[in-house]
Design an enzyme around this catalytic site. Structure first.
Site, short mmCIF file in Angstrom:
data_model
loop_
_atom_site.label_atom_id
_atom_site.label_comp_id
_atom_site.label_asym_id
_atom_site.label_seq_id
_atom_site.Cartn_x
_atom_site.Cartn_y
_atom_site.Cartn_z
CE LYS A 11 48.97 41.99 49.66
NZ LYS A 11 50.01 40.47 49.57
CE LYS A 65 44.88 46.59 50.76
NZ LYS A 65 45.38 46.09 49.36
N GLY A 109 43.95 37.15 51.86
CA GLY A 109 42.86 38.46 52.56
C GLY A 109 44.01 37.99 54.14
CB ILE A 147 39.12 51.57 45.67
CG1 ILE A 147 40.07 52.27 45.66
CG2 ILE A 147 37.30 52.49 44.82
CD1 ILE A 147 40.04 54.11 45.41
CG HIS A 193 40.04 41.51 43.63
ND1 HIS A 193 40.68 40.76 45.01
CD2 HIS A 193 41.17 40.96 42.84
CE1 HIS A 193 41.15 40.56 45.04
NE2 HIS A 193 41.85 40.06 43.62
NE ARG A 212 49.62 31.96 44.98
CZ ARG A 212 48.13 32.06 44.52
NH1 ARG A 212 47.45 31.95 43.70
NH2 ARG A 212 47.97 32.98 45.60
NE ARG A 224 38.68 29.89 44.95
CZ ARG A 224 39.69 30.96 45.45
NH1 ARG A 224 40.27 30.56 46.18
NH2 ARG A 224 39.77 31.62 44.95
#
Length: 449
Positions: free
Chosen positions: A115, A157, A164, A202, A207, A291, A336
């Site tokens: 990242k 992070k 997540g 933020i 998202h 992916r 989901r």
């Protein structure tokens, strides 16, 4: 391409098999001891037992998977999503074995899987990134110093994180101090890399991700965006396309930025560029998933494109259609469905004694009635995709579908969805990533009054 090994399991394996069957391509399904009775195993042309239940002893056994592929004379390996799909070493080994990896090049997976590295690459390409540290922070003293410059609240992070995992919100210095070692240790345990960094948080962000595709000729196209803001524990549970409450001008800028991001790394095959979008519709690069995404069916529904077919076509050297041929129609929402306690989100493994789906939906599931949801893998039972001419029509179809669906033997999040889709923010389509957590808190407060 006459035969493909699917280095995955469950619903995504079934999804790939379905397209391969239509294209006249034979498939090889791998399975662990726990998965031998699942539908995808019987639906493949050939099967290969891959090992015991734990993923480390089965689905993550890269060398054994390649060995099985060579033994069965396959020409390509499709990794699906999760597991080895974003493992550059696996992609490299597949290629070195003389097989085709249905995905991007290993060096691109390497670059975008880090990242911090991907943030640097995007910044150089002119794609906006969230303000944060340019390098990893090695200790808490350095983190506290950097945090003062960035300002609270902020996100801590893991550089190698995903799904997540390895990310936490820090409202103040005390929280950063308490969480720092825990996040580093978690990152080391899950990803073998304890490098962490800081990003500005933020507030009230959405998202939103853009589906991109590249071919070997250097063509890059997008297939528009998906809103993935309904999340629990930083993991998506409801996605929709197109994104509600997003002006057309912002949509155009987002899609253009995603193409620019893909072009910057010479991207090939399917990928997703994820963004954080603030209240003013300013957006920032979050990450690139190298992916196919779990939520790809809603893009298929609104564009009419079979993304797995495109993956196979690109992998065998075909050229993508032009951007001007790709359009969207209507609206699509994916839910989901998990075997989990809707109050705690803890997994609820067990036998699906009843599995009866409602009408009007596209069901992507790895299970049939009588199958077991084991504790060894992700507890997602199915992805339910509802599509219509408008968002209002899709919501009405959703209500009917949930009323007609019955699942017994395990706890599920169906009751949660049934109630949440009636909430004011979701009905209005004006919601941010905290919407589900805020709604759950409100529900608890109302019960105590």
């Amino acid at each position: 391409m006459k035969k493909i090994l699917i280095a995955n399991r469950g619903e995504i394996a079934r999804r790939i098999i379905r397209t391969c069957d239509r294209l006249g391509i034979e498939t090889v399904a791998i399975y662990s001891e726990a998965d031998g009775e699942l539908p995808y195993v019987s639906e493949a042309t050939e099967t290969a037992a891959i090992g015991p239940n734990p993923v480390a002893q089965s689905y993550l056994q890269a060398d054994k998977i390649i060995e099985e592929a060579l033994k069965r004379n396959v020409e390509a390996i499709h990794p699906g999503y999760g597991l080895l799909s974003e493992n550059a070493d696996f992609a490299r080994k597949v290629t070195e074995a003389g097989l085709i990896f249905i995905g991007p090049k290993p060096e691109v997976i390497d670059t975008m899987g880090d990242k911090l590295g991907s943030r640097h690459t995007m910044k150089q390409a002119g794609v906006p990134v969230v303000p944060g540290t340019a390098e990893g922070v090695s200790d808490i003293d350095a983190a506290v110093l950097e945090a003062k410059a960035i300002g609270y609240p902020l996100m801590l992070k893991a550089s190698a994180g995903g799904g997540g995992i390895g990310m936490v919100l820090c409202e103040n210095e005390q929280a950063l101090t308490q969480q720092f070692d825990s996040v580093k240790n978690r990152a080391k345990a899950y990803f073998g890399n304890d490098i962490v960094y800081l990003e500005k948080f933020i507030a009230n962000a959405r998202h939103i991700e853009v589906q991109i595709f590249g071919d070997e000729s250097g063509n890059i196209v997008h297939l528009y965006e998906r809103n993935c803001s309904v999340q629990r524990r930083n993991q998506k549970v409801i996605e929709e396309s197109p994104s509600p409450d997003l002006p057309e001008s912002a949509r155009t800028k987002l899609c253009d930025a995603a193409v620019k991001a893909a072009r910057a790394v010479g991207y090939t095959n399917a990928g997703t560029v994820e963004f954080i979008v603030d209240e003013n519709n300013d957006f920032y690069f979050l990450e690139m998933n190298t992916r196919l995404q779990v939520e790809h069916p809603i893009t298929e529904e609104v564009t009419g494109v079979d993304l797995v077919e495109w993956q196979i076509n690109v992998a065998r050297g075909e050229t993508l259609p032009g951007q001007d041929t790709i359009h969207t129609t209507g609206h699509s929402i994916e839910y989901r469905i998990y075997a989990e306690d809707p109050k705690t989100f803890f997994p609820s493994p067990g036998t699906l004694s009843v599995l009866e789906w409602g009408t009007g939906a596209r069901i992507e599931t790895g299970y049939e009635g009588g199958n077991k949801v084991t504790p060894f893998y992700d507890p997602m039972i199915a992805k339910v995709i509802l599509t219509g001419a408008s968002r209002e029509e899709v919501l009405e179809k959703s209500r009917k579908f949930f009323d007609e669906t019955a699942i017994e033997g395990v706890k599920t999040n169906l009751p949660l969805f049934d109630r949440f889709i009636e909430s004011k923010p979701f009905i209005e389509g004006n919601y941010a990533t905290a919407v589900l957590a805020q709604w759950l808190t409100q529900q608890k407060e109302e019960k105590t009054v």
